[in-house]
Write an enzyme that holds these catalytic residues in place. Structure first.
Site, mmCIF file in Angstrom:
data_model
loop_
_atom_site.group_PDB
_atom_site.id
_atom_site.type_symbol
_atom_site.label_atom_id
_atom_site.label_comp_id
_atom_site.label_asym_id
_atom_site.label_seq_id
_atom_site.Cartn_x
_atom_site.Cartn_y
_atom_site.Cartn_z
ATOM 1 N N CYS A 109 0.839 -1.223 0.000
ATOM 2 C CA CYS A 109 0.000 0.000 0.000
ATOM 3 C C CYS A 109 0.866 1.261 0.000
ATOM 4 C CB CYS A 109 -0.900 0.025 1.226
ATOM 5 S SG CYS A 109 -1.833 -1.462 1.486
ATOM 6 N N GLN A 118 -12.459 -10.360 -10.318
ATOM 7 C CA GLN A 118 -11.919 -9.071 -9.884
ATOM 8 C C GLN A 118 -11.844 -8.992 -8.357
ATOM 9 O OE1 GLN A 118 -10.596 -6.649 -11.614
ATOM 10 N NE2 GLN A 118 -11.470 -6.598 -13.663
ATOM 11 N N CYS A 135 -6.287 -2.376 -17.305
ATOM 12 C CA CYS A 135 -5.734 -2.380 -15.946
ATOM 13 C C CYS A 135 -4.320 -1.818 -15.933
ATOM 14 C CB CYS A 135 -5.751 -3.795 -15.359
ATOM 15 S SG CYS A 135 -4.808 -4.995 -16.318
#
Length: 370
Positions: free
Chosen positions: A13, A200, A325
């Site tokens: 992250c 997904q 993507c």
């Protein structure tokens, strides 16, 4: 926000410390830089609640202090496992299921697999969650096809994790308990999700992504649709109620079998699926002079191929909806398409992975009148 896992070397992250509005501004700026020459980039569609959105996680087993079984993620650029109890991006059901598996493994005295010594049994656990049913799929990846005391292990996992659980052993897919798959819903269509199914990661934003793509296509019930790189049929089946006919093309055989089953499960009769490489299939269709009105394409991160894009141009569909993507390969492919008879009508970024650097986009292209 700060996260103790980041301080230990987790790289999952990188944008976590930025307020969410700032993350979206950063992604918008990056998209404008890449796509600005093609046309106006619409504001990135963000999440109302950008936390706990992941419906899938993989946890790696290792030996911790006191030879205890631990599980977590690899630290950046190493094979050291950082123990993970909770993650801000995981749906809480995932962390609960992994916790149950970890505790059951300790109680059953299973040893983590050691890559160097080639000893031990358990390597990883993959968990998936359905928002529709609140079921969890638990997949144990082991170094051996035999799991000693499998029934006792499953019983302990189910006692420790009260949710309805379907447990599977390894990618030979030996089902230990339950159906071996869970069911989720996107755009009103139900999909089976098995151990190896592509699905997904962020179901909330996926629904927005697919609805954006279908709305962009302007389907009115009379159009024929080609869904290239169709996977388990998610986009094609969601578009089918608005189309005359849908053809999905996918080279992964198990994904195609899932797509056919998903069509049956939903009573969809105007969709069929072809197990073939998307580029080869569309080249054959173009050579035969076949036509479709709309092409949906959702290629992998590497993007499409010049051969595929040339064949699309030869088929000359009225509209092309490119779901990407990877904005960099999208920019490359758009350059090819705009040089071959298409113009860009819409560029809509969608934030599928808050707190990471990734951003997806839906691009609508229409055929230039000759």
């Amino acid at each position: 926000y700060t996260c103790s896992l980041q301080q230990k070397g987790c790289g999952g992250c990188p944008l976590l410390s930025l307020p969410y509005e700032e993350q979206l501004r950063k992604k918008q700026k990056a998209m404008k830089k890449l796509m600005g020459d093609f046309g106006k980039v619409r504001p990135v569609i963000g999440m109302e609640n950008p936390w706990h959105y992941r419906n899938k996680a993989i946890s790696t087993f290792a030996e911790g202090p006191g030879r205890q079984v631990i599980s977590g993620i690899y630290a950046r650029e190493s094979h050291d496992v950082i123990p993970v109890k909770t993650c801000l991006l995981h749906h809480p059901a995932l962390d609960g299921a992994v916790r149950a598996v970890r505790k059951a493994a300790r109680l059953c005295k299973y040893k983590p697999y050691d890559e160097d010594r080639k000893t031990g049994l358990i390597r990883h656990v993959l968990v998936r969650h359905s928002l529709l049913t609140d079921e969890v799929l638990v997949v144990l990846i082991t170094a051996s096809p035999i799991l000693p005391g499998a029934k006792a292990f499953v019983k302990k996992v189910r006692e420790l994790n009260a949710r309805s659980t379907s447990a599977v052993l390894g990618f030979s897919e030996k089902i230990l308990y339950g159906k071996g798959y869970i069911v989720d819903e996107l755009c009103g269509i139900r999909f089976r999700i098995a151990a190896s199914s592509f699905y997904q990661i962020n179901p909330v934003q996926t629904e927005i992504l697919y609805r954006t793509a279908i709305e962009a296509a302007g389907l009115d019930g009379t159009r024929t649709v080609l869904d290239a790189y169709c996977g388990v049929g998610t986009i094609g089946l969601a578009a089918a109620p608005h189309a005359k006919h849908v053809l999905g093309v996918e080279k992964n055989g198990s994904a195609v079998r899932c797509a056919i089953q998903n069509a049956k499960d939903n009573g969809i009769q105007n969709a069929r699926f072809l197990n073939e490489d998307a580029t080869k299939a569309i080249q054959k269709m173009a050579a035969r002079g076949e036509k479709v009105d709309v092409v949906f394409m959702d290629p992998p991160r590497a993007g499409s191929t010049p051969e595929f894009l040339d064949a699309v141009s030869r088929m000359s569909p009225e509209k092309l909806v490119y779901i990407s993507c990877n904005p960099e390969t999208l920019a490359r492919d758009l350059k090819h398409l705009t040089g071959n008879g298409y113009r860009i009508k819409e560029i809509q970024p969608v934030d599928m992975f808050p707190s990471t650097g990734h951003v997806e986009a839906v691009c609508l292209l229409s055929r230039r009148e000759k």
